[in-house]
Write a protein that holds these residues in place. Sequence first.
Motif: not given
Ligand code: TNX
Length: 693
Positions: A213, A306, A345, A382-383, A415, A434, A466, A469, A487, A525
Amino acid sequence: MSIPSAHVRRAVRAAVIVPVLASVALLATGLSDGALAATGSGGPGGASTAIAASPPAGGPGVPQIVPKPVSMQVGTGWFTLGAQARIAVSGGAQAMAVGHDLAAYLRPATGYPLPVVAGRGGAGDISLAVGASHAVGSDPDGEGYSLGVTPLAVRLTAGTAHGLYNGIQTIRQLLPAWINSGSVVAGPWEMRAVQIVDYPRYTYRGVMLDIARHYEPPSAVEQLIAQAASYKFNVFHLHLSDDQGFRIVIKGFPRLTRIGGQGSVGTDGRTMDPGGFWTQAQYRQVVAYAKAHFMTLIPEVDSPGHNNAIIMSEYDDLSNPLLNDPQDINCSTNHPPVWNYTEAVGYSALCPDSQNTWTIMTAIINQLSAMTTGPYYDLGGDEVPSTVLSQSQYADFLNKEAPIVRAAGKTVMGWADIAGAGTSLGTPTIAEYWNPASGSQSGTETGTEAVAKGMQIVMAPANHTYLDQKYLAGSAGNVPATLGLHWACSTGCDVDQFYNWDPGSYVNGVTDRNVIGVEGAMWGETVPTLSDAEYMVFPRLLALSEIGWSPAAQRTSEQSPAYQDFIGRLAAQGARLQTAGVNFYPTPEVPWDLDLSVAQPTVGPGPSIGGTLANLSSPGRAKSAITATVQWGDGSSSTGTVTGTPATGTTVNGLYSIGGDHRYAQAGVYLVTVTTTASGTAPASVSFFVRAG
Ligand code: TNX
């Protein structure tokens, strides 16, 4: 406190050996008249000589060590590291290397030669020994050590060189904070007599840095590795790729870095911040640097989500002979894909059915694995919203990727999303949890699914680990204003939040049978520079060091004895970070110690002294919050001046200098004492002799 005569003799001997400027100075607290006479006669004759002194670390009390050792018994007296001390090592080349590490830590501030020699040391030496018979119980990974400090000698033993390395980190913390200084500081370098037996609770104690990032150069990563290693972390997880950047050269795919490495997340109103990437030689160098610090480096190239940077680099790489019409790699919401340098994201994904996807990913996995000496490769996972890839597409992707990782000789890590329905990744596999959800709340499923699939678990619940944060709650009024997301931290994520939780009982059904450790994740970020990253990482990483290393305790609330004890020890770490040149957030949760060292006053003309008398660490306090008093030793006293660099929004204040000027009525030897006070913490003082006139 009364000074043992051995101490006085050492200091006097040092005075003969180290002539400095024009005064005679010695540790003073409780110094007897006899010592004064000895000091006066001990210095070289003629004009004047000086050997300055600072008080023992933490005063006469218990050493303030983070992470807290398993057991520590405080003994009687002090060991003084003298100019003739040697570091004597037995146990082979690796142990010898740790001996050289210790010498390198201690030489700059002491100015002593500290030769590293083979064998067992004698009086006044630090001895290091590695051998199977020195292994510490309940320590399956061989990271433990035993450390005995007596007024005569220091002896550190361990079953492995890694244990020895952990032990030398404790030795550093037994010495005054100024031992971290890059240039010579006045001694004496005293360590309280202690017996310590110490070993970690968890196998895996990690810190993650996201250089995707925001690009960070190898030097920044190495600085963080060195700091984390000093708090007994043993894993460095490097997040090398994300939507906004791909940071490592991959042979056969030059566009991954030429295009994928060009930018970073835009901050300060910019669409895009500068990017960058590492060569493979640089990556290898950082892997080796981590290894030399007993840290395992784990590379992560996040997938299948990602990775807009990979897609933007390769979807139109039509001239690459390894690819065949690679537009089919793109399963993102955008067709064609578009750059997005915001914090967004969940919009990008590589397609599991594309042969081109696997050509690219196999090259990445194989090349990174070949350059990585540690046993792990992190595939991310992740995500990925089901609107981008269905759960079965997602599982299909990981089920294809995991065997490639294993074929490259690495253990799969990702993750905890990777434990979801349909994945079958083999064992061992490591899942990093996480989600902030705890107990049996919604969101904990990934933890229980990972346990059900026999995965080992690294605990990293975002609201406790994290490092990106914000420290304070809410989006407004944060410290610092420009840094951090929030968050996961609706009530703020300061040191207390990082300390008051337990990895082994956070999620129902996820216990120390499955949990192999913890990790702090520094997402990038909002964090453009190393200084900013340090501001977010420290001091919270020190709380995580204790969660990962020290025995389980009732870490439940700000009122708990464990937290109060930790905060007291953390208060002593501010000076260590400052003298090491590390930026940090001087959180008001911590009653940061005042910590003084003696400077070299200017002597003369005639019977006068002046200038900077002492240096002061006082993180988070404005100069105006500190009162300095100088007793000149002739019955008179005056207020000392406090000068130095104040804090800005995102930097801790610098070290302060305490100054004063005085003219004695007649020539002589005087005991000067500098005392600083501030509300909420104990006063600090240092004393030194000055021969004026
Ligand atoms: C979540 S939780 C992410 C990241 C972000 C981060 C920012 C996880 C595995 N991924 O992509 O940078 O939150 O707090």
